[in-house]
Every structure is written in structure tokens, then in C-alpha cells.
Design a protein around this motif. Structure first.
Motif, PDB file in Angstrom:
ATOM      1  N   CYS A 206       0.894  -1.077   0.100  1.00 37.36           N
ATOM      2  CA  CYS A 206       0.069   0.301   0.071  1.00 37.36           C
ATOM      3  C   CYS A 206       0.976   1.390  -0.283  1.00 37.36           C
ATOM      4  CB  CYS A 206      -1.238  -0.090   1.192  1.00 37.36           C
ATOM      5  SG  CYS A 206      -2.035   1.309   1.591  1.00 37.36           S
ATOM      6  N   GLY A 207       1.063   1.965  -0.828  1.00 37.35           N
ATOM      7  CA  GLY A 207       1.143   3.125  -1.438  1.00 37.35           C
ATOM      8  C   GLY A 207       3.482   3.133  -0.908  1.00 37.35           C
ATOM      9  N   ASN A 208       3.695   1.849  -0.944  1.00 42.62           N
ATOM     10  CA  ASN A 208       4.718   1.462  -1.063  1.00 42.62           C
ATOM     11  C   ASN A 208       5.048   1.815   0.613  1.00 42.62           C
ATOM     12  OD1 ASN A 208       7.520   0.062  -1.564  1.00 42.62           O
ATOM     13  ND2 ASN A 208       8.803   2.104  -2.288  1.00 42.62           N
ATOM     14  N   MET A 209       4.322   1.832   1.270  1.00 41.46           N
ATOM     15  CA  MET A 209       4.842   1.298   2.927  1.00 41.46           C
ATOM     16  C   MET A 209       5.247   0.734   3.749  1.00 41.46           C
ATOM     17  SD  MET A 209       1.329   4.479   4.064  1.00 41.46           S
ATOM     18  CE  MET A 209       0.433   4.233   3.765  1.00 41.46           C
ATOM     19  N   GLN A 210       4.967  -1.019   3.287  1.00 40.90           N
ATOM     20  CA  GLN A 210       5.415  -1.704   3.645  1.00 40.90           C
ATOM     21  C   GLN A 210       4.779  -2.095   5.155  1.00 40.90           C
ATOM     22  OE1 GLN A 210       9.759  -2.055   1.757  1.00 40.90           O
ATOM     23  NE2 GLN A 210       9.077  -3.584   2.412  1.00 40.90           N
ATOM     24  N   LEU A 211       3.898  -2.099   4.864  1.00 45.50           N
ATOM     25  CA  LEU A 211       2.719  -1.836   6.369  1.00 45.50           C
ATOM     26  C   LEU A 211       3.266  -3.461   6.922  1.00 45.50           C
ATOM     27  CD1 LEU A 211       0.488   0.206   5.258  1.00 45.50           C
ATOM     28  CD2 LEU A 211       2.572   1.224   6.550  1.00 45.50           C
ATOM     29  N   TYR A 212       4.439  -4.442   6.941  1.00 48.23           N
ATOM     30  CA  TYR A 212       4.414  -5.444   7.929  1.00 48.23           C
ATOM     31  C   TYR A 212       6.007  -5.683   8.408  1.00 48.23           C
ATOM     32  CZ  TYR A 212       6.904  -5.655   3.214  1.00 48.23           C
ATOM     33  OH  TYR A 212       7.711  -5.355   2.153  1.00 48.23           O
ATOM     34  N   SER A 213       5.267  -6.502   9.463  1.00 49.12           N
ATOM     35  CA  SER A 213       7.087  -6.530  10.094  1.00 49.12           C
ATOM     36  C   SER A 213       6.919  -8.759  10.057  1.00 49.12           C
ATOM     37  CB  SER A 213       7.131  -6.310  11.477  1.00 49.12           C
ATOM     38  OG  SER A 213       7.611  -4.772  11.375  1.00 49.12           O
ATOM     39  N   VAL A 214       7.631  -9.068   9.728  1.00 50.11           N
ATOM     40  CA  VAL A 214       8.004 -10.468   9.773  1.00 50.11           C
ATOM     41  C   VAL A 214       8.519 -11.083  11.657  1.00 50.11           C
ATOM     42  CG1 VAL A 214       8.670 -12.765   9.219  1.00 50.11           C
ATOM     43  CG2 VAL A 214       7.925 -11.088   7.912  1.00 50.11           C
ATOM     44  N   VAL A 215       8.493 -12.118  12.558  1.00 52.94           N
ATOM     45  CA  VAL A 215       9.248 -12.030  13.050  1.00 52.94           C
ATOM     46  C   VAL A 215       9.589 -13.633  13.031  1.00 52.94           C
ATOM     47  CG1 VAL A 215       9.396 -12.261  16.253  1.00 52.94           C
ATOM     48  CG2 VAL A 215       8.144 -10.840  14.812  1.00 52.94           C
ATOM     49  N   VAL A 216      11.134 -14.235  12.841  1.00 53.89           N
ATOM     50  CA  VAL A 216      11.514 -15.095  12.495  1.00 53.89           C
ATOM     51  C   VAL A 216      11.782 -15.872  14.233  1.00 53.89           C
ATOM     52  CG1 VAL A 216      13.227 -16.925  11.264  1.00 53.89           C
ATOM     53  CG2 VAL A 216      12.407 -14.198  11.061  1.00 53.89           C
TER      54      VAL A 216
END
Lengths: 245, 245
Positions: free
Chosen positions: B38-48
Motif C-alpha cells: 500500500c503506497g509502498n509503505m511496507q506496513l508489515y513486519s516478520v518475526v522469525v
């Protein structure tokens, strides 16, 4: 594994006037249906818009973004618990899916499907662009497409043969969004450093001055996705969805 | 375009004890980051999660589903407006993303990323399985992984080298979920007919009798995803998310 496709992918907002054939679209949708889905319930529906007059009406609800007005096909991807609920009720089962948890399950299913459609279409040479505005005007889009209650549009995909290559955009470094074992508490300096790739990306350089702002973050927060818009559309959606639980 | 991969894909819930290398996981995540956002905002995180003790703790919050206990890597995919908000605030921008509309944008971004990771991992021979239970216990998972407010787990991916092929599952015919121009108002008979593929699928045949129910729909609505569970988890989530608008 087509690493070159994945590493080079970009959205396309300009399309040639050629149609996407029925056979091709059907194949894409058939293949995409093998994507994962919650409990294999397939909590989604897709409304295909090809008719010119309807495309104009739908594009208007996407604020006439260029991708919405120029694409020969618009796919409205819906989080749909309505069909499953009807099946349950016809089988005298006590279906209780008009709630927030079930909404999130259907939302997830719909987005997984949307991205599978995107990948398969792009791998065949088509261009695609998400219109996130499907959510902004979900009530109006639902009325236009005659969606039943418990069937909400969550994304729209504009699809067509690309006119040009699309525009390459920057991405944050992996360490901005990948966390090992637990969420990393970055310092202020680290956050600013991680976003330098955006501040310094040539394609973004002109935006602050064009918008009378000091920096790119202010363009996002105060021009593109500002408080008044977010809060107004949020209220509209929550009133329309009426989650009691 | 790897049609054979897409048409044959299935989820994998049993994994070999071999690890997934850091290099391979990093490459998958790097490639997946080119997915639309979305809007190149990268509104995510990933916890490994790889650590054995932490995997046990996390699996418990997924009700110890087999895929959660046996996978060498668990990726918790989060809808994250926290990082972007911090960047805005550090730039003296009026960020207003603690609302329902922004939540849906981040949710969509996170699911698009999750499905891109899934496709890329599977195309390299890995097995994957979504754990939708990430949402059921979002508050507890957030505490375990030290997620900040406005960063919500929306999916967990179990990833590893497959032990066996996974189980093939049925899908509804395309006309059940694809609608031309507007949502089709199916008759009761048509709905029942569309779901025959589920009722008659050999892998589903034993479920009604095993669960003391008359039919498959009752197994879904009254055993697997029942009213009390849906409504209890919905209330818990809404209280935790506290959407004011």
C-alpha cells in the motif's frame, strides 16, 4: 523458481487497449484457487468487471486512479462469508460468522487469493495493480456490484496487457522489517537510518517541495494518507460493518 | 510460468528435522519484499522463530497444531503501522494510523507478503502451512514476541522441508465464487449444488458421523468454527484493538 520475475516485479498502471481473453482469465482464476484458504472454506468471491459503462462507474469509486480507468478488466476481490453462511443455513447448521474474528478470516483468504491471482497473471506477462481504495468505498462498491451482507470488497485488481514497464520503487532494507526471535526495539537514530532509502530515493526527491512539506514522512502523513481522511473512512466502515462482537 | 506448481500446490503440515538455512530464508524474504504494498509503505513486519524453546511457546499459542510443533521455522507475519508511525513522528509529521481503515491497509499488506513468501518458498521445494490462529491469540503472541502497539500478528507461516506430499483438498467450482459484472443471486438449490464437491469429497466423508452431526456444514459451523468460539475471540480482539474510529 523464477527468481528474475520475483526480484524484478513491479506494478503496472498503464495498459494497452487489448482485452484479456476469457480463457486466460479463467485459467488464472482456476490456478489461483489452489492457494491456501482458511479451513478450505474459500471465504472469498471475485466480481469481474469488463463492461465499459460499469468500469467507469467502478473506477469513479476508486477516485478514477489511472490504473482503474485504463484497465480492460477489474477484479473486485471480496471477503465473503455470505455464501458459506447460506450453505450452513440450508444444512440447518448454526452458522455464526457475522463477527470480527470471522471477518479477519475472510479478509485473509481474500488477500491470499488476490496475491495468487497477481503472481499468476504477472507470470503470464499481464500487468496488474492493486486498488486499495476498494476498502475506502466498500459500501458504495457493494451497492454497485450487488454484494450481499457479509461479503465485503477488500481489494480491486486492475489487469491488462502492460503499456510500458511500470515504475521501479524502493524497498526498505530487510532488517527494517525482519526480526529475529522477538521484535527489535530500534533507537530513533536507527529508525531514521532505515528509512533513508526512502528519503534518498530519486523518485521521491521532489515530493516534499511539490507538496509544501519539510520531508517525505510529512507528505505521507499529511497529504497522501492524512488524519481526516483515515478517521472519516474508518468511521464510515465501522458503521457499515456493525461489529457487535 | 510454472502451471504445474500452481495447479498442484498443497499445504504441508509435516516436516523433516532439517533446518532451513539462513541464506535461503533471507533470499526468500528479499524476493518477497518486491510484492505490492500500500503506497509502498511496507506496513508489515516478520518475526522469525527458530529457537526451540520459543517455538514451543509459540506453538502452544497456536493450540499445538501439528504444523506449529514440527516446523523448524515459524514466521509470524504482522500488520505493522507502528514502525511507519515512528518514522512519521520522528519527522514531525501528524501520523494518524491507529484506526480501523489503517488497520485494514496493514492487514492487506501483511497478507500479500505472507502469500508471496509462501509461493517463493514452495517454488524452492519447501513446505508451508498457514496458522490462522495467529489472530485468535494475537494479544498473547504480541506479548511473547514483544510486538509494539499497532503491530498485530495476522498470520503465522510454518516452513520446513516437507515430510511427505501433504494432502490434496477439494475446491469449489469456479462459478461458485466468480461473478460476472455483478454478484449472482443463486437459488438455494444452486448453493447446495455448488457445495456438492465438498459434501461428496472422499476425504470429508467420515467427518459428519465422527462428530455426531448430520452433514458437513454442521461440522464446520458447530464443531470446527462454532458460535461460542467465534464470538468469544471476536470480543477479545475488539477489546484489545480498541478501535475508536
Amino acid at each position: 523458481m523464477d527468481k528474475i520475475y520475483f526480484s524484478g516485479r513491479r506494478s503496472v498502471r498503464r495498459f494497452l487497449p487489448e482485452p484479456v481473453s476469457d480463457a486466460m482469465l479463467t485459467e488464472i482464476l482456476e490456478l489461483a484457487a489452489k492457494a491456501p484458504t482458511c479451513g478450505n472454506m474459500q471465504l472469498y468471491s471475485v466480481v469481474v468487471t469488463r463492461d465499459e459503462e460499469r468500469r467507469k462507474q467502478l473506477a469513479a469509486l476508486h477516485f478514477n486512479q489511472p490504473a482503474s480507468t485504463g484497465a480492460p478488466v477489474l477484479l473486485t476481490i471480496c471477503a465473503d462469508f455470505a455464501r458459506f453462511t447460506r450453505w450452513c443455513e440450508l444444512n440447518h447448521a448454526d452458522a455464526a460468522y457475522d463477527n470480527f474474528l470471522s471477518f479477519t478470516s475472510a479478509f485473509a483468504d481474500a488477500m491470499i487469493l488476490a496475491q495468487q491471482i497477481t503472481t499468476i497473471a504477472e507470470m503470464q506477462g499481464l500487468g496488474t495493480c492493486y486498488l486499495g481504495t476498494a476498502i475506502y468505498n466498500a459500501p458504495e462498491i457493494s451497492a454497485l456490484l450487488k454484494l450481499p451482507r457479509m461479503c465485503m470488497p477488500v481489494a480491486c485488481l486492475a489487469i491488462g496487457w502492460p503499456d510500458g514497464e511500470g515504475v521501479a520503487t524502493e524497498r526498505l532494507p530487510l532488517r527494517a522489517w525482519v526480526h529475529e526471535e522477538e521484535y527489535r526495539a530500534d533507537s530513533d537514530e536507527e529508525i531514521l537510518d532505515l528509512y533513508k532509502v526512502k528519503d534518498e530515493f530519486p523518485g521521491n526527491a521532489a515530493f516534499p517541495a511539490e507538496n509544501g512539506k519539510d520531508n517525505l514522512a510529512q507528505v505521507f502523513a499529511e497529504v497522501r494518507y492524512p488524519r481526516a481522511m483515515n478517521e472519516e473512512f474508518s468511521r464510515k466502515l465501522l458503521e457499515w460493518l456493525r461489529f457487535e462482537h
